[in-house]
Design a protein around this motif. Structure first.
Motif, mmCIF file in Angstrom:
data_model
loop_
_atom_site.group_PDB
_atom_site.id
_atom_site.type_symbol
_atom_site.label_atom_id
_atom_site.label_comp_id
_atom_site.label_asym_id
_atom_site.label_seq_id
_atom_site.Cartn_x
_atom_site.Cartn_y
_atom_site.Cartn_z
ATOM 1 N N ARG A 382 -5.977 3.495 0.818
ATOM 2 C CA ARG A 382 -5.494 4.589 -0.016
ATOM 3 C C ARG A 382 -4.727 4.042 -1.226
ATOM 4 N NH1 ARG A 382 -5.453 7.283 -3.149
ATOM 5 N NH2 ARG A 382 -4.745 9.412 -3.474
ATOM 6 N N MET A 384 -4.979 0.991 -2.505
ATOM 7 C CA MET A 384 -5.888 0.255 -3.371
ATOM 8 C C MET A 384 -6.771 1.208 -4.174
ATOM 9 S SD MET A 384 -4.901 -2.721 -2.794
ATOM 10 C CE MET A 384 -6.041 -3.926 -3.425
ATOM 11 N N GLU A 385 -7.136 2.311 -3.573
ATOM 12 C CA GLU A 385 -7.946 3.299 -4.278
ATOM 13 C C GLU A 385 -7.177 3.827 -5.486
ATOM 14 O OE1 GLU A 385 -8.890 6.756 -1.956
ATOM 15 O OE2 GLU A 385 -10.514 7.365 -3.280
ATOM 16 N N LEU A 389 -9.249 -0.164 -6.843
ATOM 17 C CA LEU A 389 -9.972 -1.115 -5.998
ATOM 18 C C LEU A 389 -10.195 -0.482 -4.629
ATOM 19 C CD1 LEU A 389 -8.066 -4.392 -6.892
ATOM 20 C CD2 LEU A 389 -10.270 -3.642 -7.750
ATOM 21 N N ASN A 390 -10.670 -1.276 -3.657
ATOM 22 C CA ASN A 390 -10.771 -0.717 -2.316
ATOM 23 C C ASN A 390 -10.050 -1.583 -1.301
ATOM 24 O OD1 ASN A 390 -12.611 -2.421 -0.632
ATOM 25 N ND2 ASN A 390 -14.017 -2.027 -2.329
ATOM 26 N N MET B 46 -6.166 8.473 7.843
ATOM 27 C CA MET B 46 -4.971 7.872 7.242
ATOM 28 C C MET B 46 -4.280 8.916 6.359
ATOM 29 S SD MET B 46 -4.573 4.692 8.110
ATOM 30 C CE MET B 46 -5.156 4.833 9.767
ATOM 31 N N PRO B 47 -2.985 8.783 6.195
ATOM 32 C CA PRO B 47 -2.256 9.828 5.453
ATOM 33 C C PRO B 47 -2.559 9.823 3.949
ATOM 34 C CG PRO B 47 -0.800 8.013 6.001
ATOM 35 C CD PRO B 47 -2.096 7.736 6.684
ATOM 36 N N LEU B 48 -2.113 10.872 3.283
ATOM 37 C CA LEU B 48 -2.218 11.015 1.815
ATOM 38 C C LEU B 48 -3.667 10.901 1.337
ATOM 39 C CD1 LEU B 48 0.723 8.593 0.957
ATOM 40 C CD2 LEU B 48 0.836 11.088 1.090
ATOM 41 N N GLY B 49 -4.571 11.518 2.058
ATOM 42 C CA GLY B 49 -5.973 11.473 1.635
ATOM 43 C C GLY B 49 -6.603 10.119 1.833
ATOM 44 N N GLY B 50 -6.108 9.346 2.777
ATOM 45 C CA GLY B 50 -6.646 8.021 3.061
ATOM 46 C C GLY B 50 -7.934 8.091 3.866
ATOM 47 N N PRO B 51 -8.459 6.901 4.239
ATOM 48 C CA PRO B 51 -9.771 6.868 4.887
ATOM 49 C C PRO B 51 -9.830 7.485 6.298
ATOM 50 C CG PRO B 51 -8.892 4.650 4.568
ATOM 51 C CD PRO B 51 -7.907 5.582 3.992
ATOM 52 N N ARG B 64 -14.180 6.450 3.216
ATOM 53 C CA ARG B 64 -13.195 7.211 2.446
ATOM 54 C C ARG B 64 -13.307 8.700 2.690
ATOM 55 N NH1 ARG B 64 -12.803 3.918 -3.090
ATOM 56 N NH2 ARG B 64 -11.150 2.543 -2.373
#
Lengths: 667, 76
Positions: A382, A384-385, A389-390, B46-51, B64
Motif C-alpha cells: 500500500r 509503495m503503491e 512502485l509495488n 491490508m488496511p487503507l485500501g491495501g492488498p 491489489r
C-alpha cells in the motif's frame, strides 16, 4: 562432461536440491526469485555439471529472470533436464513439465514436498505418474537430502524411456497453424520446431523475438494472425488461452489417474502464522518491530561487543606482535610504517565490523529463507503503491541494507521494466553495511549517549528519501506505465542452519574479500600518498600529496561543515568502497585504535558537521561495485551516470540543508 | 455474482469473470492456477485500501484491491 539443467516452479526447493546434489556453497532463498543468476555446480561424484535456473511457472516469460530459462533452452547446449515438481501444487507444476516434455530433451522428475502434500490430504501414486508421463519419477526431500542419491544415480544412467518429445493434440485449427509454421521455418534445428511453433502462438515474448530475428515481419505476422483468426472462429477462444486450456486438460487427466484426495480440514501452521503476521492491524507494526529488533541485535546487543573485542585485538596484541616481528627481522622504518600505519590501520579499521555485517546478513538470510520476505511485500504494498512502485520493490530495498549489489540484482523479479529501473536507481540510498563503519566511528565520537537513535535516523533518512524520489521519478520516468502487483506467498519454513550459514557466508565473504583486495590496495595507496609529498618522502602529512588532492575538494565541502582536506580525501577514496572512508581516516590521523581516532576527530568536527558528514557518506555516490552492477543490469550508460549524478546532487543539497539550518538553530 | 471486494474474510467463492483484470496480473494469476472456475478463499486484507490475500488449493497469492474489485466471483 554431461550437463544437466535444473528447472522448476519458484519456491519448490529447487536451490536446496541443487545444493544437495552438488554440495557446493550456493545461495538458498524462499522468496520467489532469489535465484536470479545462472549457477553451475558439479555432482558429488564429479560425473556431470548441474545448472541451476531461475524458478519459472511457465516458459512464457514475464520478468527478466524468467527470460533466462527460455533463452537457456534455445541457445545453450545441455544433455538432460531435471524437473523439480512440488507435490502439493501438482497442477501448476505439471503445466511447466508439459512444456519441457514438448521440448524433447531427456527429462526426469524429482518429486519434492510429498510430506507437505500428504498433510493436505493429497496422495500421489509415483509409479502411475511415471507411466502417465513416460519419465522417471524420484521422490525427494530436498531440504534434508533424502532421495538425492537416487536422483544422482538415475541422472547418470538412462534417464528416460522417452525417445520423442511429448505431442499433445491441440485441435484441427491449431494443428494446421503449427504445420504452416514448420513449413515456413524448416526442420533444421537442434530442438523440435513444433515446440517453437506452439510457444510462438502462445505469445512467448522471447520466442517472438527469436522468430522475428529470422523471419521477415510480414511472414510471422501473417502466420500469427491467421492462427488467431481460425482458433477464434472454431473454438471461440483467445489463442494463448486456448493453448493453455489444452495443456491444462491434459494435466488434469494425468492428475485424475495419479492423485487420491482425502479431505483434511486442518489448519496449517502457515495459516496460523499468517493470521498474525498479515493481520490487518498488527501486520505493519509487527514488521517495524522485526526491523527494530534486527537493528538492535546487529548494532547494539550483539554486534557492538564483538566488534569491540576485535578492535582491541587489532590495536593491542596484533600491532605489538607485528611490530616485534618486524624488528626481529630487521625491517626498515619505512616497512614498519607501511605495515602498521598503513595496512593494519586501514584494513583492520574495516575488519572490526565483520561481526556486525555477518549478523545483519544472517538475519536477512533468515527473512528470505523463512518465507517472511514475500509477506513484507504484501504488507508494504500500500505504501509503495502510493509512491508509484509495488510491494515487491521493497525487497531489493531491504536486501540493500546488507549490500546494495544483491539489492540491485534482486530488482530483476519486478515485472514492469520502468518500475524495476526506478527500484535499481533507489536501492543505493539504502544504508548498506559498508557504511556502518563510518557511522560507528562518528557516532562513537560525537553521539556516545544516543548511538542507536542517531544511526537509526540515518537509515530512516535513506528510506524516506528513497520513497520521496520514487514518487518524483514515478511522476516523470514512470509516467506511461501502470504499476502491477501479484505476489506468491509460499508456506513458511523453518530455515535450516546449514543453508542459513551458507547464504550468510556467501553474502558476507564479499566483505571480507573486499578487505583483502580493494581496501588493502587502497590503504597502501592512501598511506603512500600521505607519506610522500612534492618535497620528498616522510613529509609532514599536511604537505603530502594526499593533502593536496583533498585540498582541492575542501572549499566545495566547506558549506557542508567539513571543509578539511582530510574529509575531502576520505570521501574521494570512499568511492572505491564506503568503508575505505574509515581506512583513510585511520591512516590520516595516524592513530592506533578507534578510540584515540575519535578523540582526535573531536578537534576537527562538531556534532553537527559530523552528522552532516554521515549524511553525505550515506547519499553521495553508490560504491564502485554498485555502479558496475547498475550498469550491468540496466545496460545503459545514461542511467548509470544518472544514478551517480542524482546521488551527488541529493547528498550535497541534504547535507547543506542540515548544516546550514542546524547552524542557524545554534547546534 | 459480486466483486471479490464484497467477500468477507474467510469466505469461499468461485471465480466467474477475470476479463476486466490487467493482462499482466491475469497471466500471473494463471501461472499460479487462478483462473475462471477456480475456487478461492479470501484470507485477509491490508488496511487503507491495501492488498488482498487469497488462497487456492493451499497456496496463497497477494493482489491489489483495485484488481480484486474487477474480479467477479460467486460466493459459495
Amino acid at each position: 562432461m554431461m550437463h544437466i539443467a535444473l528447472v522448476g516452479n519458484p519456491n519448490t526447493g529447487k536451490t536446496s536440491l541443487f545444493n544437495q546434489l552438488t554440495g557446493t556453497y550456493e545461495y538458498v532463498g524462499n522468496w520467489s526469485g532469489v535465484t536470479v543468476e545462472k549457477k553451475v555446480g558439479v555432482l558429488r561424484n564429479k560425473q556431470a555439471k548441474v545448472i541451476d535456473l531461475p524458478g519459472v511457472y511457465s516458459l512464457h516469460p514475464l520478468s527478466r529472470d524468467e527470460r533466462v530459462v527460455t533463452q537457456f533452452l534455445l541457445t545453450e547446449s545441455f544433455d538432460e533436464i531435471l524437473n523439480i515438481v512440488d507435490a502439493s501444487q501438482l497442477e501448476r507444476n505439471l503445466l511447466l513439465t508439459v512444456q519441457l516434455l514438448e521440448f524433447g530433451k531427456p527429462l526426469a522428475i524429482a518429486l519434492n514436498m510429498v510430506d507437505v502434500a500428504e498433510r493436505r490430504g493429497i496422495f500421489i501414486d509415483q509409479t502411475k505418474l511415471a507411466q502417465a508421463l513416460r519419465v522417471h519419477v524420484v521422490p525427494v526431500v530436498a531440504r534434508t537430502g533424502k532421495g538425492c542419491d537416487q536422483v544422482e544415480r538415475m541422472l547418470l544412467e538412462k534417464v528416460t524411456e522417452r525417445t520423442e518429445p511429448l505431442t499433445l493434440f491441440y485441435g484441427e485449427a491449431m494443428e494446421r497453424a503449427i504445420e504452416r509454421f514448420i513449413a515456413t521455418w524448416g526442420t533444421e534445428e537442434s530442438f523440435p520446431v513444433r515446440w517453437l511453433a506452439i510457444q510462438f502462438y502462445e505469445g512467448n515474448s522471447y520466442v517472438h523475438d527469436y522468430v522475428a530475428e529470422k523471419l521477415p515481419e510480414a511472414t510471422w505476422r501473417s502466420l500469427y494472425e491467421q492462427a488467431e483468426k481460425e482458433v477464434k472462429q472454431t473454438e471461440q477462444m483467445q489463442l494463448a488461452q486456448f493453448i493453455y486450456e489444452k495443456r491444462r486438460s491434459f494435466v488434469k487427466e494425468v492428475i485424475e489417474q495419479v492423485v487420491q484426495r482425502t479431505e483434511i480440514g486442518q489448519v496449517t501452521l502457515t495459516d496460523r502464522i499468517d493470521a498474525v503476521v498479515t493481520n490487518k492491524y498488527i501486520g505493519i507494526p509487527l514488521f517495524l518491530l522485526a526491523m527494530y529488533i534486527l537493528f538492535q541485535l546487529t548494532f547494539d546487543w550483539l554486534g557492538a561487543p564483538l566488534s569491540d573485542l576485535l578492535d582491541a585485538f587489532f590495536a593491542g596484541p596484533l600491532t605489538d606482535s607485528v611490530t616485534a616481528m618486524l624488528e626481529a627481522i630487521g625491517a626498515s622504518e619505512f616497512i614498519r610504517a607501511l605495515v602498521v600505519d598503513g595496512i593494519i590501520a586501514g584494513v583492520g579499521g574495516v575488519l572490526v565490523f565483520v561481526p556486525q555485517i555477518f549478523i545483519l546478513f544472517f538475519f536477512i538470510s533468515f527473512l528470505e529463507d523463512s518465507g517472511y520476505m514475500a509477506r513484507v511485500a504484501l504488507v508494504m504494498d500500500r505504501l509503495m503503491e502510493a509512491v508509484g512502485l509495488n510491494g515487491k520493490a521493497f525487497i531489493p530495498l531491504i536486501i540493500g541494507f546488507g549490500c546494495n549489489v544483491p539489492g540491485v540484482m534482486a530488482a530483476r523479479t519486478i515485472e514492469q521494466p520502468r518500475e524495476r529501473l526506478v527500484t535499481m536507481l533507489l536501492t543505493p540510498l539504502m544504508s548498506c553495511s559498508a557504511r556502518l563503519p563510518v557511522y560507528a566511528l562518528f557516532v562513537g565520537a560525537f553521539f556516545a549517549a544516543h548511538q542507536a537513535i542517531v544511526v537509526f535516523s540515518l537509515y530512516v533518512l535513506g528510506v524516506s528519501l528513497a520513497l520521496i524520489l520514487a514518487k518524483l521519478f514515478s511522476l516523470t520516468i514512470l509516467k506511461e506505465e501502470a504499476s502491477v502487483f501479484v505476489v506468491e506467498l509460499p508456506p513458511y519454513r523453518m530455515p535450516q542452519w546449514q543453508a542459513l550459514w551458507r547464504s550468510t557466508w556467501d553474502k558476507g565473504k564479499g566483505f571480507v574479500k573486499k578487505a583483502g583486495t580493494f581496501i588493502f590496495g587502497g590503504s597502501v595507496a592512501i598511506w603512500l600518498l600521505s607519506y610522500v609529498g612534492p618535497h620528498g618522502v616522510n613529509v609532514n602529512m599536511d604537505d603530502s600529496f594526499l593533502a593536496m588532492i583533498g585540498g582541492v575538494l575542501a572549499p566545495l565541502l566547506a558549506p557542508l561543515g567539513f571543509g578539511t582536506w582530510q574529509a575531502g580525501a576520505a570521501l574521494l577514496t570512499g568511492f572505491l568502497a564506503k568503508e575505505v572512508v574509515v581506512s583513510t581516516m585511520n591512516i590520516i590521523y595516524h592513530v592506533p585504535n578507534v578510540e584515540s581516532l575519535q578523540g582526535l576527530m573531536a578537534t576537527q568536527f562538531t556534532p553537527l558537521s559530523a552528522f552532516s558528514f554521515m549524511v553525505f557518506v550515506l547519499l553521495y555516490v553508490p560504491c564502485l561495485a554498485t555502479v558496475a552492477t547498475i550498469y550491468k543490469e540496466t545496460g545503459s550508460r545514461k542511467w548509470t551516470m544518472f544514478s551517480i549524478g542524482y546521488a551527488l546532487v541529493l547528498a550535497y543539497i541534504v547535507s547543506l540543508a542540515i548544516y546550514q539550518i542546524g547552524s542557524l538553530l545554534g547546534f | 455474482m459480486v466483486a471479490m471486494t464484497q467477500l468477507r474474510v474467510g469466505e469461499r467463492a468461485k471465480i466467474v469473470d477475470l476479463s476486466q483484470v490487467n493482462d499482466l496480473v491475469k497471466r500471473r494469476l494463471l501461472d499460479m492456477g487462478v483462473t475462471e472456475g477456480t475456487e478461492i478463499c479470501l484470507k485477509c486484507t491490508m488496511p487503507l485500501g491495501g492488498p488482498f490475500m487469497i488462497e487456492n488449493c493451499g497456496q496463497c497469492v497477494g493482489i491489489r484491491r483495485h484488481e480484486a474489485m474487477s474480479i467477479q466471483v460467486k460466493p459459495l
